[in-house]
Design a protein around this motif. Structure first.
Motif, PDB file in Angstrom:
ATOM      1  N   LYS A   1     -95.752 -60.871  39.655  1.00 24.25           N
ATOM      2  CA  LYS A   1     -95.358 -61.309  38.311  1.00 24.25           C
ATOM      3  C   LYS A   1     -95.944 -62.683  38.001  1.00 24.25           C
ATOM      4  N   ILE A   2     -95.854 -63.614  38.953  1.00 14.57           N
ATOM      5  CA  ILE A   2     -96.400 -64.964  38.752  1.00 14.57           C
ATOM      6  C   ILE A   2     -97.897 -64.885  38.458  1.00 14.57           C
ATOM      7  N   LEU A   3     -98.602 -64.111  39.254  1.00 14.92           N
ATOM      8  CA  LEU A   3    -100.062 -64.055  39.132  1.00 14.92           C
ATOM      9  C   LEU A   3    -100.543 -63.283  37.910  1.00 14.92           C
ATOM     10  N   SER A   4     -99.669 -62.474  37.324  1.00 17.79           N
ATOM     11  CA  SER A   4    -100.091 -61.673  36.169  1.00 17.79           C
ATOM     12  C   SER A   4     -99.627 -62.253  34.831  1.00 17.79           C
ATOM     13  N   GLU A   5     -98.794 -63.275  34.865  1.00 19.68           N
ATOM     14  CA  GLU A   5     -98.289 -63.857  33.619  1.00 19.68           C
ATOM     15  C   GLU A   5     -99.375 -64.718  32.974  1.00 19.68           C
ATOM     16  N   GLU A   6     -99.748 -64.356  31.771  1.00 17.58           N
ATOM     17  CA  GLU A   6    -100.836 -65.036  31.059  1.00 17.58           C
ATOM     18  C   GLU A   6    -100.451 -66.461  30.667  1.00 17.58           C
ATOM     19  N   PRO A   7    -101.426 -67.379  30.690  1.00 20.09           N
ATOM     20  CA  PRO A   7    -101.163 -68.735  30.198  1.00 20.09           C
ATOM     21  C   PRO A   7    -100.798 -68.675  28.717  1.00 20.09           C
ATOM     22  N   THR A   8     -99.984 -69.608  28.280  1.00 24.49           N
ATOM     23  CA  THR A   8     -99.616 -69.641  26.862  1.00 24.49           C
ATOM     24  C   THR A   8    -100.756 -70.259  26.052  1.00 24.49           C
ATOM     25  N   GLU A   9    -100.741 -70.001  24.772  1.00 22.40           N
ATOM     26  CA  GLU A   9    -101.755 -70.605  23.889  1.00 22.40           C
ATOM     27  C   GLU A   9    -101.640 -72.128  23.925  1.00 22.40           C
ATOM     28  N   LYS A  10    -100.410 -72.613  23.983  1.00 20.42           N
ATOM     29  CA  LYS A  10    -100.190 -74.059  24.047  1.00 20.42           C
ATOM     30  C   LYS A  10    -100.825 -74.641  25.313  1.00 20.42           C
ATOM     31  N   GLN A  11    -100.640 -73.969  26.433  1.00 25.35           N
ATOM     32  CA  GLN A  11    -101.261 -74.427  27.680  1.00 25.35           C
ATOM     33  C   GLN A  11    -102.783 -74.443  27.548  1.00 25.35           C
ATOM     34  N   LYS A  12    -103.342 -73.360  27.014  1.00 29.23           N
ATOM     35  CA  LYS A  12    -104.791 -73.268  26.865  1.00 29.23           C
ATOM     36  C   LYS A  12    -105.330 -74.406  26.003  1.00 29.23           C
ATOM     37  N   GLN A  13    -104.650 -74.668  24.893  1.00 29.31           N
ATOM     38  CA  GLN A  13    -105.093 -75.723  23.986  1.00 29.31           C
ATOM     39  C   GLN A  13    -104.981 -77.102  24.635  1.00 29.31           C
ATOM     40  N   GLU A  14    -103.853 -77.351  25.303  1.00 27.61           N
ATOM     41  CA  GLU A  14    -103.636 -78.644  25.956  1.00 27.61           C
ATOM     42  C   GLU A  14    -104.675 -78.880  27.052  1.00 27.61           C
ATOM     43  N   ILE A  15    -104.922 -77.857  27.853  1.00 28.38           N
ATOM     44  CA  ILE A  15    -105.905 -77.977  28.936  1.00 28.38           C
ATOM     45  C   ILE A  15    -107.304 -78.188  28.361  1.00 28.38           C
ATOM     46  N   ALA A  16    -107.640 -77.467  27.310  1.00 25.15           N
ATOM     47  CA  ALA A  16    -108.963 -77.631  26.685  1.00 25.15           C
ATOM     48  C   ALA A  16    -109.151 -79.062  26.200  1.00 25.15           C
TER      49      ALA A  16
END
Length: 127
Positions: free
Chosen positions: A82-97
């Motif tokens: 479950k941990i490995l299959s849970e997609e990153p959130t859009e907020k996480q993606k934007q913050e990391i970018a």
């Protein structure tokens, strides 16, 4: 045997698996090449012995039962999957970018937990 435990104890077991798994992965920098199931198991055992309140709530006969250990192993597989299959959130993606743009880095991440690790790593680098 696992099913006989109270829901609070089962939730606590699940939380200890996920917390210790994510902490172990952080300790190896989420590097797949460094992953060792034996090392993770040692890490999880140390974690639950030192931090998990559920251990005192499970009767000794259950803790010593091979059936219980098999059930816990299955639960570990489920939680890890479950941990490995849970997609990153859009907020996480934007913050990391944004952080990567500021720092000139290019960290990759595949799941929500790894994204949380990368985001924290980048924030620490900014300090």
């Amino acid at each position: 045997m696992y099913k006989q435990l109270s829901s609070g104890v089962k939730i606590s077991i699940t939380r200890s698996i996920s917390t210790s798994f994510e902490a172990y992965l952080a300790s190896i920098g989420w590097d797949e090449e460094k992953f060792s199931m034996e090392d993770y198991m040692a890490s999880w055992q140390k974690y639950f012995k030192e931090n998990a309140a559920w251990i005192d709530k499970v009767p000794a006969d259950i803790l010593l039962s091979p059936e219980f250990h098999e059930e816990i192993a299955k639960k570990m597989d489920e939680v890890i999957a479950k941990i490995l299959s849970e997609e990153p959130t859009e907020k996480q993606k934007q913050e990391i970018a944004e952080l990567q743009k500021q720092l000139g880095t290019n960290y990759k991440f595949d799941c929500k937990a790894e994204a949380a690790y990368v985001e924290q790593l980048l924030k620490d680098k900014l300090k």
